[in-house]
Scaffold this active site. Structure first.
Site, short mmCIF file in Angstrom:
data_model
loop_
_atom_site.label_atom_id
_atom_site.label_comp_id
_atom_site.label_asym_id
_atom_site.label_seq_id
_atom_site.Cartn_x
_atom_site.Cartn_y
_atom_site.Cartn_z
N ASP A 186 0.40 3.00 94.85
CA ASP A 186 0.28 4.35 94.29
C ASP A 186 1.20 5.27 95.08
O ASP A 186 1.02 5.45 96.28
CB ASP A 186 -1.17 4.83 94.38
N GLU A 270 3.66 2.47 89.43
CA GLU A 270 3.48 3.28 88.26
C GLU A 270 4.83 3.85 87.82
O GLU A 270 5.65 4.21 88.66
CB GLU A 270 2.56 4.43 88.60
N CYS A 326 -15.95 -0.80 88.30
CA CYS A 326 -16.66 -1.06 87.04
C CYS A 326 -15.92 -0.57 85.81
O CYS A 326 -16.34 -0.82 84.68
CB CYS A 326 -18.06 -0.43 87.08
N CYS A 345 -21.54 2.95 88.96
CA CYS A 345 -21.87 1.85 89.88
C CYS A 345 -22.04 2.31 91.31
O CYS A 345 -22.27 1.49 92.20
CB CYS A 345 -20.80 0.75 89.79
N ASP A 352 -6.54 7.65 96.35
CA ASP A 352 -5.27 6.94 96.21
C ASP A 352 -5.45 5.42 96.26
O ASP A 352 -4.78 4.66 95.56
CB ASP A 352 -4.29 7.39 97.29
ZN LIG Z 1 -17.91 2.36 88.96
#
Ligand SMILES: [Zn+2]
Length: 405
Positions: A186, A270, A326, A345, A352
Site C-alpha cells: 500500500d 495499487e 472477514c 468480526c 495501511d
Molecule cells: Zn471483519
C-alpha cells in the site's frame, strides 16, 4: 533485454568543447525540426515523416548558415530525429505528452550508435574526438574489457557534471530463486509504503531536508538580479541542490524496489493513477516527492528481469475500507482514522496494513500467469454493495487537497 550503465565522465577541455558544440547542434536540429513539423501541420495539415526530416537535415548542411552542422558527428543529429519521431508516435498513441522544444539550460545529451564510437580494451573513443574519453567505471561485477555496448550516450547535467551511459543488449533475464512468498504493498504519503507483512517503509528524512534546502536556494535565486554574476552562482547552487534531491530519491526508490522484488515471487500494488493525482497542485509536490510513478516503473522492470509477477490492482477497489479478515465493507472511513475495529468480526486493523493485505488478496486470481508479466487484477465493482463513492480514500484526499492522508 537492454541494460544501461551510467557513470561519471571526465572529458578534457578539447573534448568538452566538441561535446558542447555537438549538444548545440543536436538542440538546433531538434528545435528546428519541431518548428517545421508544427508549421507543416498548422499551414497544410500535413504530418511529417522521419524520411522528410532526414532529407531536411541533409539540405540544411548544404546551406551557408547551417554548414557548421557538418562539423560535428552526424550520428547524434540523426538520432535526435529518430527520438523526435518516436516522441510523436508516443504522443499520437496517447502514451506521452506533446514533444517540447529543448532548452540550453536543461540536461544535454548526444547519442552515439556503433558507427560513431569504438570500444577496445575498455577504452572508449567517440567520433570527432581525439583521445579516449575518461570515465569512472563503478560496476565491479561487469568486466569493462568485454563490454560490448550498442549505444553510448554522452550527457551534461545543468550543474555541469558529465556522464557517459553504455547501453548493452543482454540475454534473457536470469530468474531469481523462488522466494515462496507474496506481498501486497500500500503506497501512501505518511509512510512511503506499508506491506501486507506489516512492514512500514517511511519516507526518508534526509530527502525532506534536501528538498527544503532546494526550496531555500530557489528563493534566494529569485531575489538576485537577472543576468548578474550572483544570479549565475545562485543558479549553480539550485542545480546542485536539485541533483542531490534527485539522487537521494532515486537511491531510496531503487533500494526499496530491489528489496521488495527479492523478497517475493508475487507483488501486488495499487494502480494509483499518478498522473491524475499530480494534477492537484497542493498534493502534487508531496506525491512527486514520493516518486510513486517511478517506483512502479522500477518494480515493473525489476520483476520482469527477475521472473517475478507484478499485479496491479484496480484503483477503485476499496482496499482501506474492507476488513481483510472477514470482507466487511465499511460505509465510511475518515482520512484521519489510522486504526479501526471491524464491526462484524471485531478484528482490530491498522489502516495501511489492512489495505496492503487486501491488495495482496486481490492479486492471486491473476498471479499465476506467466512470470515476468505485468497483469491487472480487475476487481472493479467487486461485491454487491460497492457504493458509488467507493473511490479510495487516497483519491479522495487528492481531491480535497489534504496532504495528510
Ligand atoms: Zn471483519
Amino acid at each position: 533485454m537492454r541494460t544501461a550503465f551510467k557513470c561519471r565522465a571526465y572529458p578534457d577541455a578539447e573534448q568538452a568543447a566538441i561535446f558542447n558544440r555537438t549538444f548545440g547542434c543536436v538542440r538546433l536540429v531538434w528545435n528546428k525540426t519541431l518548428a517545421e513539423r508544427q508549421a507543416a501541420y498548422r499551414q497544410r495539415g500535413e504530418n511529417t515523416s522521419y524520411k522528410q526530416t532526414d532529407a531536411a537535415l541533409t539540405a540544411w548542411k548544404k546551406t551557408g548558415e547551417l554548414a557548421f552542422l557538418g562539423e560535428v558527428s552526424s550520428v547524434p543529429l540523426q538520432q535526435t530525429l529518430r527520438h523526435q519521431h518516436a516522441a510523436f508516435a508516443g504522443f499520437f498513441a496517447g502514451r506521452a505528452r506533446y514533444p517540447r522544444f529543448k532548452s540550453r539550460n536543461g540536461r544535454q545529451a548526444a547519442h552515439y550508435t556503433r558507427s560513431a564510437f569504438r570500444m577496445t580494451g575498455g577504452r572508449l573513443r567517440l567520433a570527432k574526438t581525439g583521445a579516449p574519453l575518461a570515465f569512472a567505471w563503478s560496476f565491479d561485477d561487469i568486466d569493462l574489457a568485454t563490454l560490448d555496448p550498442t549505444m553510448v550516450v554522452v550527457s551534461r547535467d545543468p550543474d555541469g557534471r558529465w556522464y557517459v551511459t553504455f547501453a548493452v543488449d543482454t540475454d534473457d533475464p536470469t530468474p531469481m530463486p523462488t522466494a515462496g512468498h507474496a506481498i501486497g504493498v500500500d503506497l501512501g504519503i505518511k509512510d512511503f509504503a506499508v506491506t501486507s507483512d506489516g512492514e512500514k517503509i517511511p519516507n526518508p528524512r534526509h530527502l525532506e531536508r534536501k528538498a527544503r534546502n532546494l526550496a531555500r536556494y530557489q528563493r534566494r535565486m529569485a531575489r538576485k538580479q537577472p543576468g548578474s554574476n550572483n544570479r549565475r552562482k545562485a543558479k549553480a547552487k539550485v542545480a546542485a541542490a536539485h541533483r542531490k534531491v534527485r539522487n537521494a530519491r532515486a537511491d531510496f526508490l531503487h533500494r526499496t524496489s530491489t528489496r521488495l522484488v527479492r523478497h517475493a515471487d508475487t507483488l501486488a500494488i495499487e494502480d494509483l493513477a499518478v498522473t491524475n493525482m499530480v494534477k492537484n497542485r497542493r498534493l502534487a509536490r508531496a506525491i512527486s516527492d514520493c516518486g510513486w510513478g517511478e517506483f512502479r516503473r522500477q518494480l515493473q522492470y525489476k520483476c520482469q528481469r527477475a521472473g517475478r509477477v507484478l499485479v496491479v490492482v484496480d484503483r477503485w477497489y476499496p482496499s482501506s475500507k474492507t476488513c481483510s479478515a472477514c470482507g466487511h465493507l465499511l460505509a465510511e472511513l475518515s482520512l484521519a482514522t489510522r486504526a479501526w475495529t471491524c464491526p462484524d468480526c471485531r478484528t482490530r486493523h491498522d489502516r495501511d496494513h489492512n489495505a496492503a493485505q487486501n491488495i495482496l488478496a486481490a492479486g492471486p486470481a491473476v498471479a499465476r500467469q506467466k512470470p515476468g508479466e505485468v497483469c491487472g487484477a480487475d476487481v472493479r465493482r467487486q461485491g454487491p454493495s460497492l457504493p458509488q463513492s467507493a473511490t479510495k480514500q487516497k483519491t479522495r484526499s487528492a481531491r480535497s487537497g489534504t496532504p495528510s492522508r
